[in-house]
Design an enzyme around this catalytic site. Structure first.
Site, PDB file in Angstrom:
ATOM      1  N   LEU A   6       0.819  -1.216   0.000  1.00  0.00           N
ATOM      2  CA  LEU A   6       0.000   0.000   0.000  1.00  0.00           C
ATOM      3  C   LEU A   6       0.850   1.262   0.000  1.00  0.00           C
ATOM      4  O   LEU A   6       0.424   2.302  -0.475  1.00  0.00           O
ATOM      5  CB  LEU A   6      -0.917   0.013   1.234  1.00  0.00           C
ATOM      6  CG  LEU A   6      -1.940  -1.118   1.339  1.00  0.00           C
ATOM      7  CD1 LEU A   6      -2.667  -1.041   2.674  1.00  0.00           C
ATOM      8  CD2 LEU A   6      -2.929  -1.054   0.181  1.00  0.00           C
ATOM      9  N   GLY A   7       2.034   1.185   0.561  1.00  0.00           N
ATOM     10  CA  GLY A   7       2.914   2.350   0.633  1.00  0.00           C
ATOM     11  C   GLY A   7       4.076   2.048   1.553  1.00  0.00           C
ATOM     12  O   GLY A   7       4.268   0.925   2.019  1.00  0.00           O
ATOM     13  N   ASP A  57       5.852  13.824  13.598  1.00  0.00           N
ATOM     14  CA  ASP A  57       5.986  13.686  12.140  1.00  0.00           C
ATOM     15  C   ASP A  57       4.648  13.910  11.438  1.00  0.00           C
ATOM     16  O   ASP A  57       4.187  13.071  10.652  1.00  0.00           O
ATOM     17  CB  ASP A  57       6.539  12.306  11.800  1.00  0.00           C
ATOM     18  CG  ASP A  57       7.108  12.232  10.380  1.00  0.00           C
ATOM     19  OD1 ASP A  57       7.422  13.308   9.819  1.00  0.00           O
ATOM     20  OD2 ASP A  57       7.235  11.126   9.840  1.00  0.00           O
TER      21      ASP A  57
END
Length: 821
Positions: free
Chosen positions: A500-501, A616
């Site tokens: 997916l990533g 982040d």
């Protein structure tokens, strides 16, 4: 005669020593007949740098070197330059650094010159050597400071300091490059170097043995190196590339001179940027390339294997062993590995006539320097290798046979589920592998095999039962974390096949549980925390439940295999909609996304038992469910802060372009660091593009500066909106979000709102005043629309108020009212 028996002679005794020419501690200059030896040093005027003799690391050897290191302001001994890196001295008390005929020379204990500035000076009687506060050791004319005859900045070793150059002289062809140490205890020239392209282009390469390139910066485009887009968003450094008829070089400076920063060519083969954190008293890694350790070419030497999923990164192939254990213990793997058992043709007596065999290894890529031939079958390729005594391995694919007669270099372990890779067959002595069974052994093998089949079937049923049991348990104890088996996760993700990533801490794969629940499985990579710390952090994050925080379902921790299991988000991450043309988000959706993210962060900061700083926040870490409800995700960098503490010291983390200024200065951070990142992300939510973007004329446009100038001038606020929305948005809402964004990115954290206040503003419970333009955005060229992003270091704006929001009634009467959420 004993001087101590005559008191009148004692002063004379000490007076004699006062005429020694060795330097005293603290001076910054060598002149005349002065010499430097033993434990004597010279220190720059401000105490930033020291020149003297040192012994590297924890070396047990007696090797000493003349070098430069940071002064007392940096409590960790950190060398930045070495004169005699390839010619160590055994006795520094007998060595001397002195001026001789206009040159600086270093004599060893045998009075032999082992290092010199090698100048043909015409001012030999008036030269002095000075240690500067920049870390530059210079030889100059005593009567003319500007007349520099030689300087250490022109001869870097493994460190590049602010003000130094990396480049080449086009007339003399002399280059300034960084070369790694051999290891932490030996500053001799190592394998890896960073240098400008010798063919004359403006790009820089990291080379192995100064021949094999495995990383490049890309050419300079006038603003940045084309393959280093992160340079666009650095606000603590000013980088520049200069090229003229005489020379070309890359240099940089630090906006805040109190910050100690350096680049090093590390023994790992990576170029690293480090910043000293005075409060935590440690060097913080700010940036490195290549990002993955195993991208460094041949890091593990001959017959060594590099794996990102193990520490240390390097191991030997099966059938091989470390050649130099002492070097490997110093993280110097260049010696590689050697065979445990010689091949048949190398030692026929020990092989008992048995033919060599092959062991299959699945590599992320095949080594270089193969001999290629066209053969009909794998068996023919195998035979070609066996018939060549120099052959160490072979690979066969589609009629193409590759054999390797040289050392195998750059072998990398292919990760589980990795889509690319090749099988290479490593040649080993027969005794290293089991022989084929025959005769009676065959019968035994059949029996054993049958039993094995039965056991495997039983094991299969056991695995299925445990899977079913784990799923039932998950349903029965809804909301609690599940401890998954790694093999189970391999099954539900089809061996991690649907990616997916991914990010800096791992890749995410799609999976489906037996009850048809879709999950997102994140395999963590290059993590260093121990089992106890990992489980503590997981259990902390696992107890958090909020509609705007992604739900952690469970985890897996089996040795180095660390996996997190989350709810699947069908609409992916926010960045895919904003920047990659997936689906254009309408303004109402964007506003609700901003509000949802703010609520999630406010919960982390203010509602949990411990304050959790995400560290982040960026569009890639915001996931969208089926209804486009935002979920703050990826807590890999999160920092827990007890309620008894207002700040926390931590190493620098996060993503450039979203980092608050206080990260750079090294002070302890607060939740306001997340507020800054949230503000930067709001600008991208408004514009539908990255904050930094290179235009067709090569200039870097920085959107927040333009938006802030439009807001400050009271101009058409819809002109800053994503063009794909065709101005279809609520003007008041756009104004509100733009103001909030500007307040969130104020240089001084006390002028930023809390996330709780941001939520109240977006919900309409508080009104927000017009913000000042942050100092970091106040740089213009030509027109407000033509903005290049340089920023100065953050400074406190003591004239500003500590709170920047007000209730509707207060907003009418004051522009500096303080409000509590």
């Amino acid at each position: 005669m004993d001087v101590w028996k005559n008191p009148l002679l004692v002063p004379c005794f000490f007076l004699c020593f006062s005429f020694q020419t060795n330097l005293s501690l603290g001076g910054d200059t060598i002149s005349g007949n002065q010499t430097l030896s033993g434990n004597r040093t010279i220190v720059s005027a401000g105490g930033n740098f020291v020149l003297g003799f040192f012994k590297p690391g924890n070396s047990s050897r007696s090797n000493h070197y003349l070098g430069i290191w940071y002064g007392e302001k940096v409590s960790v001994q950190t060398e930045v330059w070495v004169a005699n890196r390839n010619d160590p001295i055994s006795d520094p008390s007998s060595a001397e650094l002195k001026l001789l005929d206009g040159n600086l020379v270093l004599l060893n204990e045998s009075r032999v010159i082992i290092w010199s500035t090698n100048l043909n000076s015409t001012v030999s009687n008036s030269t002095i050597a000075v240690m500067n506060d920049t870390g530059n050791f210079v030889l100059r004319d005593a009567s003319n400071e500007s007349k520099i005859l030689w300087q250490s900045f022109d001869h870097p070793t493994h460190t590049w300091l602010p003000g130094g150059k990396l480049g080449r002289n086009k007339k003399t062809h002399v280059t300034q490059l960084m070369t790694s140490w051999k290891n932490s205890e030996d500053p001799a020239e190592g394998l890896f170097s960073l240098e400008e392209d010798p063919n004359g282009t403006s790009q820089y390469f990291i080379l192995r043995n100064r021949t094999k390139s495995f990383w490049t910066s890309g050419p300079w485009n006038g603003q940045i190196f084309s393959l280093e887009p992160e340079m666009r968003t650095t606000y603590a450094y000013n980088f520049s590339y200069v090229s003229n008829d005489d020379e070309s070089y890359f240099t940089y400076s630090v906006y805040d001179p109190t910050i100690f920063s350096r680049f090093i060519m590390d023994t790992s083969g990576q170029i690293k940027q480090l910043t000293w954190l005075p409060n935590s008293k440690e060097w913080n890694l700010f940036w490195s390339q290549p990002r993955q350790q195993c991208e460094v070419y041949a890091l593990c030497g001959a017959f060594g294997v590099c794996s990102e999923n193990s520490l240390p990164f390097c191991n030997c192939l099966y059938g091989f062993e470390v050649k130099s254990q002492s070097e490997w213990e110093l993280n110097d793997y260049s010696s590689g590995c050697k065979r445990k058992t010689l091949l048949r043709c190398e030692n026929n007596a020990s092989s008992n006539g048995a033919e060599d065999k092959f062991w299959a290894f699945f590599s992320a890529g095949l080594p270089d320097n193969s001999l290629e031939m066209s053969l009909e079958s794998d068996a023919a390729c195998k035979s070609a290798c066996l018939n060549n005594c120099s052959c160490n391995a072979y690979a066969y694919s589609g009629g193409n046979c590759s054999i390797w007669t040289e050392d195998l270099l750059n072998l990398r372990q292919a990760a589980d589920g990795e889509g690319t890779g090749s099988t290479i067959y490593i040649r080993l002595a027969a005794s290293e592998l089991l022989s084929k069974s025959n005769g009676k052994k065959t019968v035994i093998g059949v029996v054993v095999g049958s039993v094995g089949v039965i056991l495997l079937l039983g094991l299969g049923f056991l695995v299925i039962w445990r899977r079913r049991r784990s799923v039932v348990s998950a349903k029965a104890v809804k909301g609690s974390l599940m401890a998954f088996l790694y093999k189970d996760l391999q099954i539900v993700t089809k061996n991690f096949s649907e990616k997916l990533g991914g990010g800096g801490f791992g890749s995410v794969f799609k999976g489906t549980l037996p009850d048809s629940t879709v999950i997102a499985v994140k395999k963590l990579e290059s993590i260093s925390q121990g089992e106890k710390q990992f489980r503590t952090e997981v259990s902390t994050i696992g107890t958090i439940q909020h509609v705007n925080l992604v739900r952690l379902r469970g985890f897996c921790s089996e040795g180095t295999k660390k996996v997190l299991v989350y709810d699947y988000m069908p609409n992916g991450s926010l960045d895919t909609h904003l920047f990659h043309g997936k689906e254009v988000l309408g303004w109402k959706t964007r506003f609700q996304i901003a509000l949802g993210i703010a609520r999630g962060l406010a919960y982390l900061h203010e509602k949990c038992r411990d304050c959790i700083i995400h560290c982040d926040i960026k569009p890639e870490n915001i996931l969208l469910d089926a209804d486009f409800c935002p979920k703050v995700a990826d807590f890999g960098l999160a920092k827990l802060v007890g309620r008894d503490f207002s700040r926390v010291l931590t190493t620098m983390r996060g993503t450039r372009g979203y980092l608050a200024p206080e990260w750079i200065s090294g002070v302890a951070i607060t939740a306001k660091a997340d507020v800054y990142s949230f503000g930067m992300m709001l600008f991208e939510l408004i514009s539908g593009r990255r904050n930094s973007k290179q235009s067709e004329d090569g200039k870097i446009r920085f959107f927040p500066t333009w938006a802030a100038s439009k807001l400050d001038a009271g101009e058409d606020i819809l002109s800053i909106l994503d063009s794909k929305l065709e101005r279809n948005a609520d003007v008041e809402e756009v104004m509100k979000i733009c103001r909030v964004a500007c307040w969130c990115i104020q240089d001084d954290e006390i002028h930023r709102p809390t996330m709780g206040q941001v939520v109240q503003i977006l919900e309409g419970l508080l009104e927000v005043n017009a913000p000042p333009i942050p100092r970091s955005l106040q740089v213009y060229v030509d027109t407000p629309e033509d903005i290049i992003f340089f920023t100065e270091s953050s400074t406190s704006q003591s004239s500003k108020v500590q709170s920047n929001v007000s209730t509707p009634s207060q907003a009418k009467s004051t522009t500096s009212a303080s409000a509590k959420p």
